[in-house]
Design an enzyme around this catalytic site. Structure first.
Site, short mmCIF file in Angstrom:
data_model
loop_
_atom_site.label_atom_id
_atom_site.label_comp_id
_atom_site.label_asym_id
_atom_site.label_seq_id
_atom_site.Cartn_x
_atom_site.Cartn_y
_atom_site.Cartn_z
N LYS A 166 52.55 23.15 11.75
CA LYS A 166 51.79 24.13 12.52
C LYS A 166 51.43 23.49 13.86
O LYS A 166 51.42 22.29 13.96
CB LYS A 166 50.50 24.51 11.77
N HIS A 285 62.18 30.79 1.33
CA HIS A 285 60.88 31.38 1.61
C HIS A 285 60.94 32.87 1.30
O HIS A 285 61.97 33.50 1.49
CB HIS A 285 60.48 31.15 3.07
#
Length: 466
Positions: A166, A285
């Site tokens: 992130k 994912h």
């Protein structure tokens, strides 16, 4: 008289067959049906069977050219849902011949392609599928599976640790690679591209791949452990996706990644075949899953999407945390976690498993717990998921007050402490906070992490109850 009997007739006359004995080769489906007021459940269940197999709204002349009894779907059982007056579970059996071999795409187009907009139903949810052995055997499945992955990575006896880099959007490739290096150097096994990191103007894919490869080789040399970064190969076309996967292989990295629902099953299966042929692990994912699986009375339950992924192919798949920021209920989650990992899973309605499933040695998939978890969750996570899992701490690594590497150290120390405690026979769930506190006495990094996130309590209502 000449001609055939034209006209509209009730579906249940043809497609509701309560005496039917299911075959070992049938694909079985459990649908949660909410009929419109006034529509009897038998008619609603039969309508689902008809419209997802051979039926159409009226009798057609060409029905006479085929053997309907051989090809039709059959609603063979209906049961009420406890506590829900308007809902029923309709069980439908589909003959194997209705499906193309090795195509998850075709399986879904047939079973859920058309019926969900049906006017006679207020809502419809596919709760589970039983994939027959004969059909399972037409799929390659996961490129490598749990055991081969452990052997490739030389990591045994514990869950694997990951971290999503992130901020997910906006970093340059070089800074991104730096973040990867710090996490891996600190003790994580994997770092991860966020699902929406593909190839944007601020960071093109090729630059990211290069800097991440450099980061993981450097971390590998320093730690003596094998490291990986999930390079997201998801792209706008299959050709572009393959180009990225091929470049990853040329760099010699161990693992790539794909968003299987937004990318689609056709693209996913293509990539999975390439990964097996070229020794790449494949991390999956599930972006977009909640659009499909979150409504309790309409859509597709995630356990079906998980089974479909095992058929299409993937070595890791995100499967909720039971404890973090994302919804998921313990028994239900453990039900589909077993469907992903185990070879043979018994029917168990208390865990949402409607059918016994035999995978006939199709490789297993590692469940990935990711989303809002941190060091205090570690005892619960090791207890819930066991060794064969990947625990991913994004903010729980990068949010450490001293930086990424100390954040990674904190997670690794917490994990090793929990695994050791468990191996010594301690109950990680009951003594969890104590185990973490003890370990933090000799690990300043863990102590700092404990201070930031404080102890946690597991008290909240889950939405997904049976």
């Amino acid at each position: 008289s000449a001609g055939f009997k034209a006209g509209v007739k009730d579906y249940k006359l043809t497609y509701y067959t309560p005496d039917y004995e299911t075959k070992d080769t049938d694909i079985l489906a459990a649908f949660r049906v909410t009929p419109q007021p006034g529509v009897p459940p038998e008619e609603a269940g039969a309508a689902v069977a008809a419209e997802s197999s051979t039926g159409t709204w009226t009798t057609v002349w060409t029905d006479g050219l085929t053997n309907l009894d051989r090809y039709k779907g059959r609603c063979y059982h209906i049961e009420p849902v406890a506590g829900e007056e308007t809902q029923f579970i309709a069980y439908v059996a589909y003959p194997l011949d209705l499906f193309e071999e090795g195509s998850v795409t075709n399986m879904f187009t047939s079973i859920v392609g058309n019926v969900f907009g049906f006017k006679a139903l207020r809502a419809l949810r596919l709760e589970d599928l039983r994939i027959p052995v004969a059909y399972v055997k037409t799929f390659q499945g996961p490129p490598h599976g749990i055991q081969v992955e452990r052997d490739k990575l030389n990591k045994y006896g514990r869950p694997l640790l990951g971290c999503t880099i992130k901020p997910k959007l906006g970093l340059s490739a070089k800074n991104y690679g730096r973040a990867v290096y710090e996490c891996l150097r600190g003790g994580l096994d994997f770092t991860k591209d966020d699902e929406n990191v593909n190839s944007q103007p601020f960071m093109r894919w090729r630059d990211r791949f290069l800097f991440c490869a450099e980061a993981l080789y450097k971390a590998q040399a320093e730690t003596g452990e094998i490291k990986g970064h999930y390079l997201n190969a998801t792209a706008g076309t299959c050709e572009e996706m393959m180009k990225r996967a091929i470049f990853a292989r040329e760099l010699g990295v161990p693992i790539v990644m794909h968003d299987y629902l937004t990318g689609g099953f056709t693209a996913n299966t293509t990539l999975a075949h390439y990964c097996r042929d070229n020794g790449l692990l494949l991390h999956i994912h599930r972006a977009m899953h909640a659009v499909i699986d979150r409504q309790k009375n309409h859509g597709i339950h995630f356990r079906v999407l998980a089974k479909a992924l095992r058929m299409s192919g993937g070595d890791h798949i995100h499967s909720g945390t039971v404890v973090g920021k994302l919804e998921g209920e313990r028994e239900i989650t453990l039900g589909f976690v077993d469907l992903l990992r185990d070879d043979f899973i018994e029917k168990d309605r208390s865990r949402g498993i409607y059918f016994t499933q035999d995978w006939v040695s199709l490789p297993g998939v590692l469940p990935v717990a990711s989303g809002g978890i941190h060091v205090w969750h570690m005892p619960a996570l090791t207890e819930i998921f066991g060794d064969d899992s990947v625990l991913q701490f994004g903010g729980g690594t990068l949010g450490h007050p001293w930086g990424n590497a100390p954040g990674a150290v904190a997670n690794r120390v917490a994990l090793e402490a929990c695994v050791q405690a468990r191996n010594e026979g301690r109950x990680x769930a009951r003594e969890g906070n104590e185990i973490i506190r003890e370990a933090s006495k000799w690990s300043p990094e863990l102590a700092a992490a404990c201070e930031v996130w404080k102890e946690i309590k597991f008290e909240f209502e889950a939405m997904d109850t049976l």
